[in-house]
Design a protein around this motif. Sequence first.
Motif, PDB file in Angstrom:
ATOM      1  N   GLU A 138      23.313 -15.227 -21.293  1.00 11.49           N
ATOM      2  CA  GLU A 138      22.255 -16.006 -20.660  1.00 11.49           C
ATOM      3  C   GLU A 138      21.972 -14.529 -19.423  1.00 11.49           C
ATOM      4  OE1 GLU A 138      24.156 -19.664 -18.011  1.00 11.49           O
ATOM      5  OE2 GLU A 138      25.397 -18.054 -17.647  1.00 11.49           O
ATOM      6  N   ARG A 139      21.160 -14.393 -18.814  1.00 11.96           N
ATOM      7  CA  ARG A 139      20.963 -13.538 -17.447  1.00 11.96           C
ATOM      8  C   ARG A 139      21.884 -13.856 -16.177  1.00 11.96           C
ATOM      9  NH1 ARG A 139      15.919 -10.912 -15.151  1.00 11.96           N
ATOM     10  NH2 ARG A 139      16.435  -9.595 -13.759  1.00 11.96           N
ATOM     11  N   VAL A 140      23.065 -12.978 -16.007  1.00 14.24           N
ATOM     12  CA  VAL A 140      22.978 -13.933 -14.200  1.00 14.24           C
ATOM     13  C   VAL A 140      23.056 -12.491 -13.037  1.00 14.24           C
ATOM     14  CG1 VAL A 140      24.985 -14.914 -12.981  1.00 14.24           C
ATOM     15  CG2 VAL A 140      24.983 -15.523 -15.462  1.00 14.24           C
ATOM     16  N   ILE A 141      22.458 -12.454 -12.717  1.00 15.68           N
ATOM     17  CA  ILE A 141      22.625 -11.269 -10.918  1.00 15.68           C
ATOM     18  C   ILE A 141      23.374 -11.921 -10.163  1.00 15.68           C
ATOM     19  CG2 ILE A 141      21.367 -10.319  -9.683  1.00 15.68           C
ATOM     20  CD1 ILE A 141      19.132 -10.774 -11.512  1.00 15.68           C
ATOM     21  N   TYR A 142      24.479 -10.931 -10.345  1.00 13.31           N
ATOM     22  CA  TYR A 142      25.523 -11.211  -9.154  1.00 13.31           C
ATOM     23  C   TYR A 142      24.814 -10.171  -7.688  1.00 13.31           C
ATOM     24  CZ  TYR A 142      28.499 -13.195 -12.912  1.00 13.31           C
ATOM     25  OH  TYR A 142      28.737 -13.776 -14.153  1.00 13.31           O
ATOM     26  N   ILE A 200      26.261  -4.307  -3.113  1.00 14.94           N
ATOM     27  CA  ILE A 200      26.076  -4.483  -4.438  1.00 14.94           C
ATOM     28  C   ILE A 200      25.447  -5.282  -5.171  1.00 14.94           C
ATOM     29  CG2 ILE A 200      27.818  -3.751  -6.130  1.00 14.94           C
ATOM     30  CD1 ILE A 200      29.704  -3.582  -4.018  1.00 14.94           C
ATOM     31  N   THR A 201      24.592  -4.483  -6.029  1.00 16.18           N
ATOM     32  CA  THR A 201      23.424  -5.480  -7.238  1.00 16.18           C
ATOM     33  C   THR A 201      24.211  -5.852  -8.489  1.00 16.18           C
ATOM     34  OG1 THR A 201      21.454  -5.953  -5.706  1.00 16.18           O
ATOM     35  CG2 THR A 201      21.661  -6.714  -7.637  1.00 16.18           C
ATOM     36  N   GLU A 202      23.977  -6.278  -9.435  1.00 13.19           N
ATOM     37  CA  GLU A 202      25.249  -6.173 -10.670  1.00 13.19           C
ATOM     38  C   GLU A 202      24.316  -7.316 -12.000  1.00 13.19           C
ATOM     39  OE1 GLU A 202      29.398  -6.346 -12.913  1.00 13.19           O
ATOM     40  OE2 GLU A 202      28.720  -8.093 -11.534  1.00 13.19           O
ATOM     41  N   ASP A 203      23.613  -6.974 -12.663  1.00 16.19           N
ATOM     42  CA  ASP A 203      22.331  -7.371 -13.287  1.00 16.19           C
ATOM     43  C   ASP A 203      23.232  -7.278 -15.366  1.00 16.19           C
ATOM     44  OD1 ASP A 203      20.648  -8.095 -14.870  1.00 16.19           O
ATOM     45  OD2 ASP A 203      18.726  -8.062 -13.553  1.00 16.19           O
ATOM     46  N   ILE A 204      23.632  -9.037 -15.397  1.00 22.69           N
ATOM     47  CA  ILE A 204      23.578  -8.545 -16.864  1.00 22.69           C
ATOM     48  C   ILE A 204      23.806  -9.943 -17.015  1.00 22.69           C
ATOM     49  CG2 ILE A 204      25.989 -10.106 -15.757  1.00 22.69           C
ATOM     50  CD1 ILE A 204      27.457  -8.166 -18.019  1.00 22.69           C
TER      51      ILE A 204
END
Length: 355
Positions: free
Chosen positions: A113-117, A192-196
């Motif tokens: 799964e791809r999640v953007i925080y 802050i943008t975290e894309d995992i």
Amino acid sequence: MKHLILFYFLSILSIFHLKAQVTLTADGEGNTYELINSVLAPNYNVVEVPDCNHTSFGRHIDELFDNDLNKNVFRFYIHTSNDNDRCIKFDRQRNEIKAYDKSPNNLLGIQGERVIYKWKMKIDVSFQASPNFTHLHQLKSVGGNYSSIPMYTLTARKGTPDKLELRQTSTNDQETLKKINLSLIKGHWVEITEDITYGTNSNYSLKIERIDTKTLLFEYENSNIDNWQNGAEFVRPKWGIYRSLINVADLRDEEVLFADFSIEEVTSLSIIDSKKTNNNIQISPNPVRETIIFNQESLEHFNTIYIYNVLGKLIDKKLTIRKNKIDVSNLKTGSYFFVLKQDKKIVSRNTVIIN
């Protein structure tokens, strides 16, 4: 008409990535814990605060109006004396919020799964970091051999000069991926943008931008990094301040500000994908009112169900199937698209009518 709806839905899927986003935004003074819990785990508690040993201070997370952002924000307090880690550990202090196993499924990161925080944060211009650890954000596994150590950590550390570090591990030995001078973010609101993408040999990126000047302060990206710890059930995000007390003389009382938390699942579904899969898992009854039943033999072929409405919005995600049944009584009357996955692989798509 039903065929037209399905055709329209598939056309949407062929063009767009489908997204499900949850946001947590401060709404003013009072009931802060209740607001946080209502979003991150309704009817449960995701607030890990040092209130138990410092009752005279009161709640360690509140809300206030911030003139720079022109909106309400969250304020996290931590004090060098009295505060500890939930009256469990006394060599460290914790004031954090999180998602966990009682949270809605769309707040939990699963393999494939791809999640953007996203979130906004401000630390004081005189902020003091521990030489040991001062964590501000973590992505932490639940279950497996390595759940005791965060997979990703954004941490401040005392040094010459003080640093903000991004640290990572897929096992139990963290390494620093990148670090910047902490003074770059002190006293300023940053976004802050975290894309995992959760899995092995997957993509991860983190960007930090100063809000007032739109200056990019920190950027890291790796398209081939291990974003999964063996045996994990899911990954949960954490935000706040979690610091060591081993060198307490280096610390001071702090107020860390946060705003506009966002967790966005991005599930890529396309007609190309559908050509590679068959609707080989049968469900009944269909139409259905309350309970869907799967053949017992089919359960070994999938472990996650994504439920979309005809507009392409992710409505629900189910990680476990009990006694080959799932309850759909919470769904409104209409047509839905059920996508069944075995880890990363889509194994079946089924159109389900709720009546």
